[in-house]
Every structure is written in structure tokens, then in C-alpha cells.
Design an enzyme around this catalytic site. Structure first.
Site, PDB file in Angstrom:
ATOM      1  N   GLU A  81      -5.073  -6.027  -9.887  1.00 15.20           N
ATOM      2  CA  GLU A  81      -5.469  -4.662 -10.264  1.00 15.20           C
ATOM      3  C   GLU A  81      -5.177  -4.335 -11.739  1.00 15.20           C
ATOM      4  OE1 GLU A  81      -5.759  -1.534  -7.011  1.00 15.20           O
ATOM      5  OE2 GLU A  81      -3.670  -2.193  -6.886  1.00 15.20           O
ATOM      6  N   HIS A 100       1.023   2.131 -12.212  1.00 16.80           N
ATOM      7  CA  HIS A 100       0.278   2.199 -10.950  1.00 16.80           C
ATOM      8  C   HIS A 100       1.257   1.988  -9.803  1.00 16.80           C
ATOM      9  CE1 HIS A 100      -2.596   1.725  -7.801  1.00 16.80           C
ATOM     10  NE2 HIS A 100      -2.268   0.471  -7.588  1.00 16.80           N
ATOM     11  N   HIS A 102       2.156   2.801  -5.312  1.00 19.55           N
ATOM     12  CA  HIS A 102       1.705   3.125  -3.958  1.00 19.55           C
ATOM     13  C   HIS A 102       2.686   4.076  -3.262  1.00 19.55           C
ATOM     14  CE1 HIS A 102      -0.259  -1.172  -3.961  1.00 19.55           C
ATOM     15  NE2 HIS A 102      -0.917  -0.328  -4.731  1.00 19.55           N
ATOM     16  N   HIS A 170      -4.399   4.902  -1.090  1.00 12.35           N
ATOM     17  CA  HIS A 170      -3.906   3.781  -1.902  1.00 12.35           C
ATOM     18  C   HIS A 170      -2.647   4.147  -2.691  1.00 12.35           C
ATOM     19  CE1 HIS A 170      -5.252   0.574  -5.121  1.00 12.35           C
ATOM     20  NE2 HIS A 170      -3.951   0.580  -4.948  1.00 12.35           N
TER      21      HIS A 170
END
Ligand code: MN
Length: 243
Positions: A81, A100, A102, A170
């Protein structure tokens, strides 16, 4: 450390610290990542090879072009990603660091119609609006991961001029003017989400106004109160803060 990064050793030390801090604070686990724009070349970013942030060391940091290709063709397997990072740096010249994650606490807001709002002062850097991106809108059924430049670009468009974007089912991606700023957003965003959820059980709640956010955003990324937080998180995680 890779010899080509010797002149920005301190930035690499801080990037490693950010990986370990975010892991220690529970913002990333086996998955999730943090990058900085390459101080030596604004058209590149620096990111770990595919590795859980808790395990990242200086040796694991590699450079990527904004389209997601490794600069060193012999570099090890990158994160699937990584396109999240390059697409945001490409579109937003004001952004120098990206996280990023989760984190569980934000997930309810990625799948419901209730917007995530800034409700606590420590999370003001998240901004007044937090858009939600649904990969299915443009790409139909996928594995939900941002695995190519087109998907990264679409996410960056969704982010617009905001600081944070939620990703349906996500997680979230946060963008900051500096590494310390984006780490702070990533740490306080899940707390904000949890508090908003608790407060909504009590009935109506108040969020920070645009004016309050503007006033709070006048703090420079390297102001003493920012450095204080950075030193605290690094001490807790047992890593060199690089300052
Ligand atoms: Mn992800």
C-alpha cells in the site's frame, strides 16, 4: 544506514522513532506505515521496506518515487500500500509526512453515515472535515487495499485539502506538515473517535469550530509543546527521539 542517507541521518532516526512510537501507542500493529518526504529530493519519499513498524530500524528505510517505484532497484519487498504515500505527496506540496493505520476506534466511522468530527482539543490537527473514501466507488470489488497508483491518486483526490481521510472498512490515512504533527494526529484521532462515540450515547455533542481549529493550528510543528510530546512518546517506546 544506507550511505546515501548519511547527510539526513537525523531525519532517518526520527522516522524510525515514529514507526516505533506508533506501534507502542497501538496505532499500527502488524500493518500500517509512516513515511516522510525525502528532504534531499521533494519528488521522493522515505518508507520502510515491508515490515511491521515495531521492527523497523535505520537499515530498513528506502526511497521511492512518487509513483511508488523503489529508487534502488535492488531494494527488498516494499509495502503493497505504498501508493497511498506517493499520491498524497504528489498532490499536496504542503505535506511532508503521512501515516496509514487500521486503528479499530475509527472503523465505525468508516462504515456508517455519521461523520467523524474533531471533538477534543488534542485532536484539532485532524481538521474540521474528515472525508470517507470508499474504494468501491471507482474500482468496484477489490481486496480493499490501495495497491496501485490509480487507487492512490483517487484516495488523494478524496483527501482534498484535509488532513485525514477515512477508508471504508479499512482504516485512515493522515497527512501532516511535519512528522511530529502527523504522529500527533494519528495518536489522537482514535481517542477522538472513541470520545465522540461515547458522547453520542449521551445525546447531542459539540465539536470544535473552524475558528478554534484555525487558532490551534498556529502552533508550529517544532514548537516546545510539540517537542515535549515527541520526547514523551519516544521515551515510552524506548527509542532515540533524534532531537
Ligand atoms: Mn491498509
Amino acid at each position: 544506514m544506507n550511505i546515501k542517507f548519511e547527510s539526513i541521518k537525523n531525519e532517518i532516526v526520527k522516522l524510525v522513532a515514529a514507526n516505533r512510537v506508533l506501534a507502542n501507542e497501538g496505532i499500527v500493529d502488524a500493518y500500517g506505515h509512516v513515511s516522510i518526504r525525502n528532504p534531499l529530493n521533494k519528488n521522493e519519499y522515505l518508507l520502510s521496506r515491508s515490515l511491521s513498524p515495531e521492527l523497523v530500524t535505520e537499515e530498513d528505510i528506502f526511497a521511492f518515487s512518487l509513483d511508488g517505484n523503489p529508487i534502488d532497484k535492488n531494494s527488498p519487498t516494499p509495502y503493497l500500500e505504498r501508493f497511498i504515500h506517493g499520491s498524497i505527496y504528489k498532490r499536496r506540496t504542503d505535506i511532508n509526512a503521512v501515516v496509514h493505520s487500521h486503528a479499530d476506534e475509527v472503523l465505525p466511522f468508516t462504515i456508517s453515515e455519521t461523520p467523524l468530527k474533531p471533538v477534543i482539543h488534542t485532536a484539532s490537527d485532524m481538521g474540521h472535515e474528515v472525508p470517507v473514501w470508499d474504494i468501491r466507488d471507482q474500482f468496484g470489488d477489490t481486496n480493499l487495499l490501495v495497491t496501485n497508483e490509480d487507487q492512490g491518486d483517487d484516495l488523494a483526490v478524496g483527501l482534498g485539502d484535509n488532513k485525514v481521510i477515512l477508508m471504508r472498512g479499512h482504516g485512515f490515512t493522515a497527512a501532516g506538515r511535519s512528522l511530529i504533527e502527523v504522529v500527533k494526529v494519528a495518536i489522537y484521532l482514535p481517542k477522538n473517535a472513541q470520545i465522540q462515540l461515547h458522547a453520542s450515547n449521551l445525546g447531542k455533542f459539540k465539536s470544535l469550530s473552524k475558528g478554534e481549529i484555525t487558532i490551534r493550528s498556529r502552533v508550529e510543528p517544532n514548537a516546545p509543546q510539540m517537542v515535549r510530546a515527541w520526547e514523551y512518546w519516544c521515551a515510552k517506546a524506548g527509542v532515540n527521539p533524534g532531537i
